[in-house]
Design a protein around this motif. Structure first.
Motif, mmCIF file in Angstrom:
data_model
loop_
_atom_site.group_PDB
_atom_site.id
_atom_site.type_symbol
_atom_site.label_atom_id
_atom_site.label_comp_id
_atom_site.label_asym_id
_atom_site.label_seq_id
_atom_site.Cartn_x
_atom_site.Cartn_y
_atom_site.Cartn_z
ATOM 1 N N GLN A 40 -62.208 29.419 -40.026
ATOM 2 C CA GLN A 40 -62.955 29.175 -41.264
ATOM 3 C C GLN A 40 -62.493 27.895 -41.968
ATOM 4 O OE1 GLN A 40 -65.401 31.195 -41.967
ATOM 5 N NE2 GLN A 40 -64.878 33.260 -41.329
ATOM 6 N N TRP A 41 -61.385 27.324 -41.561
ATOM 7 C CA TRP A 41 -60.799 26.190 -42.265
ATOM 8 C C TRP A 41 -61.620 24.926 -42.078
ATOM 9 C CZ3 TRP A 41 -54.880 26.614 -40.874
ATOM 10 C CH2 TRP A 41 -54.380 27.809 -41.380
ATOM 11 N N ARG A 42 -61.750 24.166 -43.152
ATOM 12 C CA ARG A 42 -62.492 22.902 -43.122
ATOM 13 C C ARG A 42 -61.741 21.871 -42.275
ATOM 14 N NH1 ARG A 42 -63.496 21.851 -48.565
ATOM 15 N NH2 ARG A 42 -65.237 23.249 -48.298
ATOM 16 N N ASP A 43 -60.420 21.811 -42.427
ATOM 17 C CA ASP A 43 -59.612 20.849 -41.673
ATOM 18 C C ASP A 43 -58.481 21.615 -40.983
ATOM 19 O OD1 ASP A 43 -57.878 18.859 -40.728
ATOM 20 O OD2 ASP A 43 -58.353 17.515 -42.395
ATOM 21 N N LEU A 44 -58.755 22.054 -39.784
ATOM 22 C CA LEU A 44 -57.820 22.881 -39.028
ATOM 23 C C LEU A 44 -56.470 22.202 -38.867
ATOM 24 C CD1 LEU A 44 -57.174 25.355 -37.183
ATOM 25 C CD2 LEU A 44 -58.036 23.960 -35.289
ATOM 26 N N ASP A 45 -56.474 20.971 -38.393
ATOM 27 C CA ASP A 45 -55.211 20.292 -38.122
ATOM 28 C C ASP A 45 -54.372 20.141 -39.389
ATOM 29 O OD1 ASP A 45 -56.218 20.158 -35.575
ATOM 30 O OD2 ASP A 45 -56.159 17.982 -35.425
ATOM 31 N N GLN A 46 -55.003 19.770 -40.482
ATOM 32 C CA GLN A 46 -54.260 19.616 -41.731
ATOM 33 C C GLN A 46 -53.638 20.944 -42.159
ATOM 34 O OE1 GLN A 46 -56.554 18.050 -44.996
ATOM 35 N NE2 GLN A 46 -54.931 18.433 -46.468
ATOM 36 N N GLY A 47 -54.390 22.025 -42.035
ATOM 37 C CA GLY A 47 -53.869 23.340 -42.392
ATOM 38 C C GLY A 47 -52.699 23.762 -41.520
ATOM 39 N N LEU A 48 -52.829 23.548 -40.215
ATOM 40 C CA LEU A 48 -51.751 23.904 -39.296
ATOM 41 C C LEU A 48 -50.503 23.062 -39.556
ATOM 42 C CD1 LEU A 48 -53.810 24.288 -35.993
ATOM 43 C CD2 LEU A 48 -52.835 26.149 -37.389
ATOM 44 N N LEU A 49 -50.703 21.771 -39.773
ATOM 45 C CA LEU A 49 -49.557 20.898 -40.045
ATOM 46 C C LEU A 49 -48.851 21.289 -41.343
ATOM 47 C CD1 LEU A 49 -51.057 17.476 -38.932
ATOM 48 C CD2 LEU A 49 -49.211 18.758 -37.796
ATOM 49 N N GLU A 50 -49.608 21.729 -42.333
ATOM 50 C CA GLU A 50 -48.999 22.177 -43.586
ATOM 51 C C GLU A 50 -48.204 23.466 -43.359
ATOM 52 O OE1 GLU A 50 -48.011 22.061 -47.696
ATOM 53 O OE2 GLU A 50 -48.550 20.577 -46.180
ATOM 54 N N MET A 51 -48.719 24.376 -42.555
ATOM 55 C CA MET A 51 -47.969 25.593 -42.232
ATOM 56 C C MET A 51 -46.657 25.229 -41.535
ATOM 57 S SD MET A 51 -50.903 28.260 -40.990
ATOM 58 C CE MET A 51 -49.805 29.679 -40.923
ATOM 59 N N ARG A 52 -46.722 24.291 -40.592
ATOM 60 C CA ARG A 52 -45.511 23.865 -39.881
ATOM 61 C C ARG A 52 -44.539 23.191 -40.850
ATOM 62 N NH1 ARG A 52 -42.602 25.734 -37.522
ATOM 63 N NH2 ARG A 52 -43.866 26.199 -35.742
ATOM 64 N N ARG A 53 -45.045 22.367 -41.764
ATOM 65 C CA ARG A 53 -44.186 21.640 -42.703
ATOM 66 C C ARG A 53 -43.385 22.585 -43.594
ATOM 67 N NH1 ARG A 53 -43.714 20.070 -47.762
ATOM 68 N NH2 ARG A 53 -45.616 21.086 -48.491
ATOM 69 N N VAL A 54 -43.993 23.658 -44.064
ATOM 70 C CA VAL A 54 -43.317 24.525 -45.035
ATOM 71 C C VAL A 54 -42.509 25.649 -44.386
ATOM 72 C CG1 VAL A 54 -45.030 24.029 -46.811
ATOM 73 C CG2 VAL A 54 -45.273 26.098 -45.404
ATOM 74 N N SER A 55 -42.594 25.789 -43.069
ATOM 75 C CA SER A 55 -41.888 26.891 -42.410
ATOM 76 C C SER A 55 -40.670 26.393 -41.638
ATOM 77 C CB SER A 55 -42.836 27.613 -41.448
ATOM 78 O OG SER A 55 -42.141 28.625 -40.751
ATOM 79 N N ARG A 56 -39.515 26.973 -41.957
ATOM 80 C CA ARG A 56 -38.297 26.686 -41.179
ATOM 81 C C ARG A 56 -38.329 27.388 -39.835
ATOM 82 N NH1 ARG A 56 -34.405 27.493 -46.160
ATOM 83 N NH2 ARG A 56 -35.237 29.583 -46.033
ATOM 84 N N GLY A 57 -39.057 28.464 -39.788
ATOM 85 C CA GLY A 57 -39.098 29.285 -38.576
ATOM 86 C C GLY A 57 -40.480 29.280 -37.943
ATOM 87 N N PRO A 58 -40.882 30.421 -37.441
ATOM 88 C CA PRO A 58 -42.148 30.474 -36.708
ATOM 89 C C PRO A 58 -43.376 30.347 -37.606
ATOM 90 C CG PRO A 58 -41.195 32.666 -36.881
ATOM 91 C CD PRO A 58 -40.182 31.707 -37.438
ATOM 92 N N VAL A 59 -44.415 29.817 -37.008
ATOM 93 C CA VAL A 59 -45.755 29.880 -37.577
ATOM 94 C C VAL A 59 -46.503 30.868 -36.688
ATOM 95 C CG1 VAL A 59 -47.911 28.639 -37.982
ATOM 96 C CG2 VAL A 59 -45.716 27.547 -38.508
ATOM 97 N N VAL A 60 -47.049 31.898 -37.303
ATOM 98 C CA VAL A 60 -47.706 32.975 -36.569
ATOM 99 C C VAL A 60 -49.193 32.952 -36.914
ATOM 100 C CG1 VAL A 60 -47.779 35.461 -36.176
ATOM 101 C CG2 VAL A 60 -45.583 34.330 -36.651
ATOM 102 N N ILE A 61 -50.012 32.898 -35.898
ATOM 103 C CA ILE A 61 -51.467 32.814 -36.075
ATOM 104 C C ILE A 61 -52.108 33.957 -35.284
ATOM 105 C CG2 ILE A 61 -53.532 31.412 -35.743
ATOM 106 C CD1 ILE A 61 -51.656 29.874 -37.490
ATOM 107 N N LEU A 62 -52.903 34.772 -35.962
ATOM 108 C CA LEU A 62 -53.746 35.752 -35.282
ATOM 109 C C LEU A 62 -55.151 35.178 -35.303
ATOM 110 C CD1 LEU A 62 -53.918 38.562 -33.937
ATOM 111 C CD2 LEU A 62 -54.479 39.487 -36.206
ATOM 112 N N THR A 63 -55.698 34.960 -34.118
ATOM 113 C CA THR A 63 -57.001 34.304 -34.015
ATOM 114 C C THR A 63 -57.743 34.852 -32.804
ATOM 115 O OG1 THR A 63 -58.087 32.137 -34.112
ATOM 116 C CG2 THR A 63 -56.148 32.319 -32.658
#
Length: 163
Positions: free
Chosen positions: A14-37
């Protein structure tokens, strides 16, 4: 600020800018980024591709490529198929793998965003095709075993990406 982990559940399509959203999740997380898709390539295995092909095409066009998600998140990642239980209460199409009558309910269809990407006359034709197959028994002859299958391994995927 940093977080121990970040998670997105059934939303990245549903995200308008997938890459930007994923990169922001990676930026703020010290550990895993978990995606259910969902994995678009797996959608065509279920009866919905036969009776509701326009819905499946609309969904497949919206689902991001799993390898692309992994690439953007970087690091190391693991992708796992997630079984869908027969009594799944979430309203996504595969949740009704063994309960096809639910797809005849307009309220169920309104709760599924993909129907908004299918022309109304095309959607009605798809639903009519399913209704006829259920009434004639054709659906049960072809797919009736799904009614007693405790879970279905469909397109639901869990991506766990570590830095």
């Amino acid at each position: 600020d940093w977080f121990d982990a970040a998670m997105a559940t059934l939303t990245i399509h549903q995200w308008r800018d997938l890459d930007q959203g994923l990169l922001e999740m990676r930026r703020v997380s010290r550990g895993p980024v978990v995606i259910l898709t969902f994995d678009a390539a797996s959608l065509s295995r279920l009866w919905t591709a036969e009776y509701l092909p326009e819905l499946i095409a609309a969904e497949a066009a919206r689902y991001p490529d799993i390898d692309h998600v992994r690439s953007v998140l970087g690091g190391t990642s693991l992708v796992s198929a997630v079984p869908i239980p027969f009594d799944c209460v979430d309203g996504f199409a595969e949740a009704f793998y063994g309960r096809p009558e639910r797809m005849l309910d307009p309220a169920v269809r309104r709760a599924q965003s993909a129907w908004g990407f299918v022309a109304p006359d095309v959607a009605e034709h798809s639903v009519a095709r399913l209704r006829e197959a259920l009434a004639s028994g054709a659906w049960d002859r072809e797919h009736g075993a799904l009614r007693t299958q405790h879970e279905y391994l469909g397109s639901l995927r869990l991506i766990v990406a570590n830095p």
